[in-house]
Design a protein around this motif. Structure first.
Motif, PDB file in Angstrom:
ATOM      1  N   UNK A 141       0.853  -1.196   0.000  1.00  0.00           N
ATOM      2  CA  UNK A 141       0.000   0.000   0.000  1.00  0.00           C
ATOM      3  C   UNK A 141       0.887   1.243   0.000  1.00  0.00           C
ATOM      4  N   UNK A 142       0.236   2.403  -0.106  1.00  0.00           N
ATOM      5  CA  UNK A 142       0.961   3.673  -0.138  1.00  0.00           C
ATOM      6  C   UNK A 142       0.553   4.528   1.054  1.00  0.00           C
ATOM      7  N   UNK A 143       1.544   5.046   1.751  1.00  0.00           N
ATOM      8  CA  UNK A 143       1.310   5.993   2.841  1.00  0.00           C
ATOM      9  C   UNK A 143       1.506   7.402   2.295  1.00  0.00           C
ATOM     10  N   UNK A 144       0.650   8.334   2.731  1.00  0.00           N
ATOM     11  CA  UNK A 144       0.716   9.732   2.271  1.00  0.00           C
ATOM     12  C   UNK A 144       0.471   9.828   0.762  1.00  0.00           C
ATOM     13  N   UNK A 145      -0.540   9.136   0.279  1.00  0.00           N
ATOM     14  CA  UNK A 145      -0.798   9.055  -1.159  1.00  0.00           C
ATOM     15  C   UNK A 145      -0.999  10.420  -1.797  1.00  0.00           C
ATOM     16  N   UNK A 146      -1.609  11.368  -1.074  1.00  0.00           N
ATOM     17  CA  UNK A 146      -1.947  12.665  -1.657  1.00  0.00           C
ATOM     18  C   UNK A 146      -0.913  13.744  -1.331  1.00  0.00           C
ATOM     19  N   UNK A 147       0.252  13.342  -0.857  1.00  0.00           N
ATOM     20  CA  UNK A 147       1.316  14.312  -0.585  1.00  0.00           C
ATOM     21  C   UNK A 147       2.534  13.966  -1.433  1.00  0.00           C
ATOM     22  N   UNK A 148       3.527  14.832  -1.382  1.00  0.00           N
ATOM     23  CA  UNK A 148       4.751  14.572  -2.142  1.00  0.00           C
ATOM     24  C   UNK A 148       5.675  13.604  -1.408  1.00  0.00           C
ATOM     25  N   UNK A 149       5.388  13.350  -0.149  1.00  0.00           N
ATOM     26  CA  UNK A 149       6.232  12.477   0.681  1.00  0.00           C
ATOM     27  C   UNK A 149       5.625  11.075   0.756  1.00  0.00           C
ATOM     28  N   UNK A 150       5.495  10.440  -0.395  1.00  0.00           N
ATOM     29  CA  UNK A 150       4.850   9.127  -0.452  1.00  0.00           C
ATOM     30  C   UNK A 150       5.798   8.027   0.023  1.00  0.00           C
ATOM     31  N   UNK A 151       5.239   7.047   0.713  1.00  0.00           N
ATOM     32  CA  UNK A 151       5.999   5.893   1.188  1.00  0.00           C
ATOM     33  C   UNK A 151       5.315   4.609   0.737  1.00  0.00           C
ATOM     34  N   UNK A 152       6.125   3.635   0.372  1.00  0.00           N
ATOM     35  CA  UNK A 152       5.597   2.318   0.031  1.00  0.00           C
ATOM     36  C   UNK A 152       5.613   1.466   1.296  1.00  0.00           C
ATOM     37  N   UNK A 153       4.473   0.860   1.592  1.00  0.00           N
ATOM     38  CA  UNK A 153       4.355  -0.003   2.768  1.00  0.00           C
ATOM     39  C   UNK A 153       4.188  -1.443   2.300  1.00  0.00           C
ATOM     40  N   UNK A 154       5.099  -2.297   2.728  1.00  0.00           N
ATOM     41  CA  UNK A 154       5.003  -3.725   2.429  1.00  0.00           C
ATOM     42  C   UNK A 154       4.828  -4.450   3.759  1.00  0.00           C
ATOM     43  N   UNK A 155       3.669  -5.083   3.914  1.00  0.00           N
ATOM     44  CA  UNK A 155       3.327  -5.735   5.183  1.00  0.00           C
ATOM     45  C   UNK A 155       3.115  -7.234   4.980  1.00  0.00           C
ATOM     46  N   UNK A 156       3.548  -7.997   5.961  1.00  0.00           N
ATOM     47  CA  UNK A 156       3.325  -9.448   5.926  1.00  0.00           C
ATOM     48  C   UNK A 156       2.822  -9.892   7.298  1.00  0.00           C
ATOM     49  N   UNK A 157       1.969 -10.894   7.335  1.00  0.00           N
ATOM     50  CA  UNK A 157       1.547 -11.430   8.638  1.00  0.00           C
ATOM     51  C   UNK A 157       2.682 -12.247   9.251  1.00  0.00           C
TER      52      UNK A 157
END
Length: 204
Positions: A141-157
Motif C-alpha cells: 500500500x501507499x502511505x501519504x498518497x496525496x502528498x509529495x512524501x509518499x511511502x511504500x508499505x510492504x506488510x506481511x503477517x
C-alpha cells in the motif's frame, strides 16, 4: 484563318494549364497521402515501443516488490528469542534490519494496533491502509498518497510472536517512493532519459 489559329492556341494553352493544375493537385494528394501513411507507421511503431517499454518497466517494479517481500520474510526469520526479550533488544534488531535493507522503517504491529519501531511505539495505525486484524498474505500500500512524501508499505503477517505480554501479528517495512522506483527510468548513452511513471487508478 487568323482567328481560328488564335482559338486553337488559346485552347491548347488552357488545356496545358489544366494538365499542369491536375498534375500539381495529384502531387499534393500523393504527398499528403504519403505523409499520412508515414505518420501512421511512426505512430504504430511508437505505440509498440511504448507498450514494450511499459511491460519491461512493470517487470522491474514487480521484481523489486517481490524482492522486498522476500527481504522482510527473511528478516523475520532471523529473529531470535533474545530479540523479543525486551524493548531495547527488539529496537536494536529493528535498527539492524533498517540498515541492512536501507529502510525508513521496519516495524511490528500487535493485536491492539500498536506499532513498534526502532525509535519506540506509535499509535497512528489508522494512517496506514492496512487491516492488521485480517491480513493473511503480503500486502502493498501507499502511505501519504496525496502528498509529495509518499511511502511504500510492504506488510506481511507473522506467526503471533509473543512480546512482553503482547502478541505481534504483522511486520511491515516503509520505503521512500523514490527509493522504491529507482531504476525504472531509462538513461540512454547520449544522456537522454526516458521517464516512466506509475499511476493509481485515480490518476495519482
Amino acid at each position: 484563318m487568323h482567328i481560328h489559329r488564335n482559338n486553337t492556341v488559346m485552347v491548347s494553352l488552357i488545356g496545358g494549364i489544366a494538365v499542369i493544375f491536375v498534375f500539381i493537385i495529384g502531387m499534393l494528394w500523393v504527398g499528403r497521402s504519403t505523409r499520412d501513411d508515414t505518420m501512421s507507421a511512426v505512430r504504430s511503431v511508437s505505440l509498440l515501443y511504448l507498450d514494450e517499454l511499459a511491460g519491461r518497466r512493470e517487470q522491474v517494479v514487480e521484481s523489486n516488490l517481490k524482492n522486498r517481500i522476500e527481504d522482510i520474510q527473511v528478516a523475520v526469520s532471523l529473529m531470535t528469542e533474545s530479540d523479543l526479550s525486551s524493548s531495547e533488544n527488539l529496537q536494536a534488531y529493528q535498527a539492524r534490519m533498517k540498515q541492512l535493507y536501507s529502510l525508513e522503517k521496519f516495524a511490528f504491529v500487535d493485536t491492539e494496533g500498536l506499532i513498534y519501531t526502532s525509535q519506540g511505539t506509535e499509535t497512528n495505525i489508522g494512517d496506514y491502509h492496512l487491516d492488521y486484524r485480517t491480513i493473511s498474505e503480503p500486502e502493498i500500500s501507499i502511505l501519504n498518497l496525496h502528498s509529495t512524501d509518499k511511502k511504500v508499505i510492504i506488510a506481511v503477517p507473522v506467526n503471533q510472536l509473543p512480546f512482553m505480554g503482547r502478541v505481534l501479528i504483522v511486520c511491515f517495512m516503509e520505503i521512500d517512493m523514490e527509493e522504491m522506483l529507482q531504476g525504472v527510468s531509462l538513461r540512454s548513452k547520449n544522456g537522454d532519459t526516458t521517464f516512466c511513471n506509475i499511476y493509481t487508478k485515480d490518476g495519482i
